[in-house]
Write a protein that holds these residues in place. Structure first.
Motif, PDB file in Angstrom:
ATOM      1  N   LEU A 184       0.871  -1.532  -0.042  1.00 28.34           N
ATOM      2  CA  LEU A 184      -0.048   0.305  -0.207  1.00 28.34           C
ATOM      3  C   LEU A 184       0.952   1.063   0.229  1.00 28.34           C
ATOM      4  N   PRO A 185       0.532   2.526  -0.402  1.00 25.68           N
ATOM      5  CA  PRO A 185       1.521   3.333  -0.694  1.00 25.68           C
ATOM      6  C   PRO A 185       1.173   4.244   0.764  1.00 25.68           C
ATOM      7  N   PRO A 186       2.419   4.034   1.319  1.00 25.51           N
ATOM      8  CA  PRO A 186       1.979   5.277   2.089  1.00 25.51           C
ATOM      9  C   PRO A 186       1.107   6.346   2.157  1.00 25.51           C
ATOM     10  N   LEU A 187       0.435   6.042   3.715  1.00 29.71           N
ATOM     11  CA  LEU A 187      -0.831   7.749   3.801  1.00 29.71           C
ATOM     12  C   LEU A 187      -0.041   9.039   4.651  1.00 29.71           C
ATOM     13  N   ALA A 188      -0.164  10.453   3.776  1.00 28.13           N
ATOM     14  CA  ALA A 188       0.260  10.962   4.240  1.00 28.13           C
ATOM     15  C   ALA A 188      -0.356  11.590   5.430  1.00 28.13           C
ATOM     16  N   ASP A 189       0.235  12.169   6.747  1.00 21.40           N
ATOM     17  CA  ASP A 189      -0.263  12.402   8.072  1.00 21.40           C
ATOM     18  C   ASP A 189      -0.944  12.920   8.256  1.00 21.40           C
ATOM     19  N   GLU A 190      -1.332  14.404   6.761  1.00 24.67           N
ATOM     20  CA  GLU A 190      -2.616  14.999   6.843  1.00 24.67           C
ATOM     21  C   GLU A 190      -3.799  13.908   7.522  1.00 24.67           C
ATOM     22  N   LEU A 191      -3.756  13.363   6.569  1.00 24.41           N
ATOM     23  CA  LEU A 191      -4.869  11.916   6.037  1.00 24.41           C
ATOM     24  C   LEU A 191      -5.313  11.388   7.499  1.00 24.41           C
ATOM     25  N   LYS A 192      -4.446  11.129   8.709  1.00 25.21           N
ATOM     26  CA  LYS A 192      -4.468  10.037   9.905  1.00 25.21           C
ATOM     27  C   LYS A 192      -4.795  11.293  10.319  1.00 25.21           C
ATOM     28  N   THR A 193      -6.208  11.720  10.386  1.00 24.41           N
ATOM     29  CA  THR A 193      -7.130  12.513  11.846  1.00 24.41           C
ATOM     30  C   THR A 193      -8.462  12.006  12.090  1.00 24.41           C
ATOM     31  N   GLU A 194      -9.363  12.583  13.113  1.00 26.55           N
ATOM     32  CA  GLU A 194      -9.904  11.608  13.277  1.00 26.55           C
ATOM     33  C   GLU A 194     -11.542  11.723  12.099  1.00 26.55           C
ATOM     34  N   ASP A 195     -11.526  12.692  10.951  1.00 25.48           N
ATOM     35  CA  ASP A 195     -12.797  12.941   9.786  1.00 25.48           C
ATOM     36  C   ASP A 195     -12.163  12.142   9.160  1.00 25.48           C
ATOM     37  N   TYR A 196     -11.340  10.710   8.941  1.00 28.57           N
ATOM     38  CA  TYR A 196     -10.874   9.987   7.730  1.00 28.57           C
ATOM     39  C   TYR A 196     -11.137   8.455   8.473  1.00 28.57           C
ATOM     40  N   ARG A 197     -11.136   8.630  10.274  1.00 28.06           N
ATOM     41  CA  ARG A 197     -10.970   6.942  10.884  1.00 28.06           C
ATOM     42  C   ARG A 197     -11.613   6.886  10.408  1.00 28.06           C
ATOM     43  N   VAL A 198     -12.226   4.994  10.350  1.00 25.43           N
ATOM     44  CA  VAL A 198     -12.989   4.301  10.027  1.00 25.43           C
ATOM     45  C   VAL A 198     -13.322   3.725  11.853  1.00 25.43           C
ATOM     46  N   HIS A 199     -14.012   4.147  12.309  1.00 32.44           N
ATOM     47  CA  HIS A 199     -14.875   3.606  13.566  1.00 32.44           C
ATOM     48  C   HIS A 199     -15.562   2.252  13.546  1.00 32.44           C
ATOM     49  N   GLY A 200     -15.095   1.522  14.291  1.00 34.69           N
ATOM     50  CA  GLY A 200     -15.378  -0.479  14.777  1.00 34.69           C
ATOM     51  C   GLY A 200     -14.270  -1.518  14.456  1.00 34.69           C
ATOM     52  N   CYS A 201     -12.908  -0.867  13.854  1.00 34.74           N
ATOM     53  CA  CYS A 201     -12.069  -1.266  13.662  1.00 34.74           C
ATOM     54  C   CYS A 201     -10.656  -1.713  15.285  1.00 34.74           C
ATOM     55  N   GLN A 202     -10.228  -2.777  15.778  1.00 31.17           N
ATOM     56  CA  GLN A 202      -9.645  -2.890  16.470  1.00 31.17           C
ATOM     57  C   GLN A 202      -8.045  -1.886  16.468  1.00 31.17           C
ATOM     58  N   SER A 203      -7.881  -1.915  15.313  1.00 35.32           N
ATOM     59  CA  SER A 203      -6.800  -1.450  14.992  1.00 35.32           C
ATOM     60  C   SER A 203      -7.104   0.137  14.680  1.00 35.32           C
ATOM     61  N   MET A 204      -6.146   1.203  14.229  1.00 39.93           N
ATOM     62  CA  MET A 204      -5.930   2.450  13.774  1.00 39.93           C
ATOM     63  C   MET A 204      -6.544   2.079  12.221  1.00 39.93           C
ATOM     64  N   VAL A 205      -7.534   2.739  11.883  1.00 47.12           N
ATOM     65  CA  VAL A 205      -7.624   2.442  10.300  1.00 47.12           C
ATOM     66  C   VAL A 205      -8.512   4.262   9.778  1.00 47.12           C
ATOM     67  N   TRP A 206      -7.993   4.378   8.656  1.00 50.50           N
ATOM     68  CA  TRP A 206      -7.980   5.627   7.991  1.00 50.50           C
ATOM     69  C   TRP A 206      -8.057   5.432   6.095  1.00 50.50           C
ATOM     70  N   LEU A 207      -9.621   5.847   5.767  1.00 50.14           N
ATOM     71  CA  LEU A 207      -9.852   6.312   4.269  1.00 50.14           C
ATOM     72  C   LEU A 207      -9.987   6.886   4.476  1.00 50.14           C
ATOM     73  N   ALA A 208      -9.570   7.547   3.439  1.00 47.02           N
ATOM     74  CA  ALA A 208      -9.804   9.284   2.840  1.00 47.02           C
ATOM     75  C   ALA A 208     -10.184   9.197   1.572  1.00 47.02           C
ATOM     76  N   PRO A 209     -10.787  10.102   1.433  1.00 47.58           N
ATOM     77  CA  PRO A 209     -11.428   9.968   0.044  1.00 47.58           C
ATOM     78  C   PRO A 209     -11.381  10.711  -1.073  1.00 47.58           C
ATOM     79  N   SER A 210     -11.329  10.850  -2.386  1.00 45.32           N
ATOM     80  CA  SER A 210     -10.774  12.356  -3.291  1.00 45.32           C
ATOM     81  C   SER A 210     -11.774  11.669  -4.543  1.00 45.32           C
TER      82      SER A 210
END
Length: 144
Positions: free
Chosen positions: A40-66
């Motif tokens: 997977l390509p690395p996700l930019a730190d500015e996209l690792k925010t609460e807005d893009y966080r997927v809740h319901g995952c035990q691990s930290m997951v971020w999903l950013a659309p464009s």
């Protein structure tokens, strides 16, 4: 006409099913998942925010659309190796597709490759949460 056609979501799912059929057991399949996640390509730190966080995952997951034209592109990351592999599969099926196709596509590959039986309940919940968030993003673009 493009010489290389991007498969549609259904073809992407079929490709995944065929790839997983090469592996004899779940140890090999988990290793393949981990390897996919490492690509997977690395996700930019500015996209690792609460807005893009997927809740319901035990691990930290971020999903950013464009949005690119009529297609949605997704970037995602996790702090878990196996979850990163799941993300890689989900992105193959759903990223860079029209919103209508994303909303209409059921994730058949999860059952077809046996993932549903081999994921822990928390990973299954996380995968379901990720798919729900991804489809919600797509549905929102259809309503704008």
């Amino acid at each position: 006409m493009n010489a290389i056609a991007t498969p549609n979501a259904e073809q992407a799912q079929q490709d995944i099913v065929e790839e997983f059929a090469f592996f004899g057991d779940w140890t090999e399949r988990y290793q393949y998942l981990i390897d996919l996640g490492k690509q997977l390509p690395p996700l930019a730190d500015e996209l690792k925010t609460e807005d893009y966080r997927v809740h319901g995952c035990q691990s930290m997951v971020w999903l950013a659309p464009s949005v690119h034209g009529d297609k949605l592109h997704f970037q995602a990351a996790s702090d878990s190796a196996i979850v990163s592999g799941l993300i890689a599969l989900v992105l193959r099926v759903y990223s860079d597709r029209p919103a209508r196709e994303i909303v209409a596509t059921e994730p058949r590959f999860i059952e077809a490759i046996g993932l549903a039986k081999h994921l822990s309940p928390t990973r299954s919940n996380g995968l379901a949460a990720m798919l729900a968030k991804l489809k919600a993003y797509a549905a929102a673009t259809l309503n704008t």
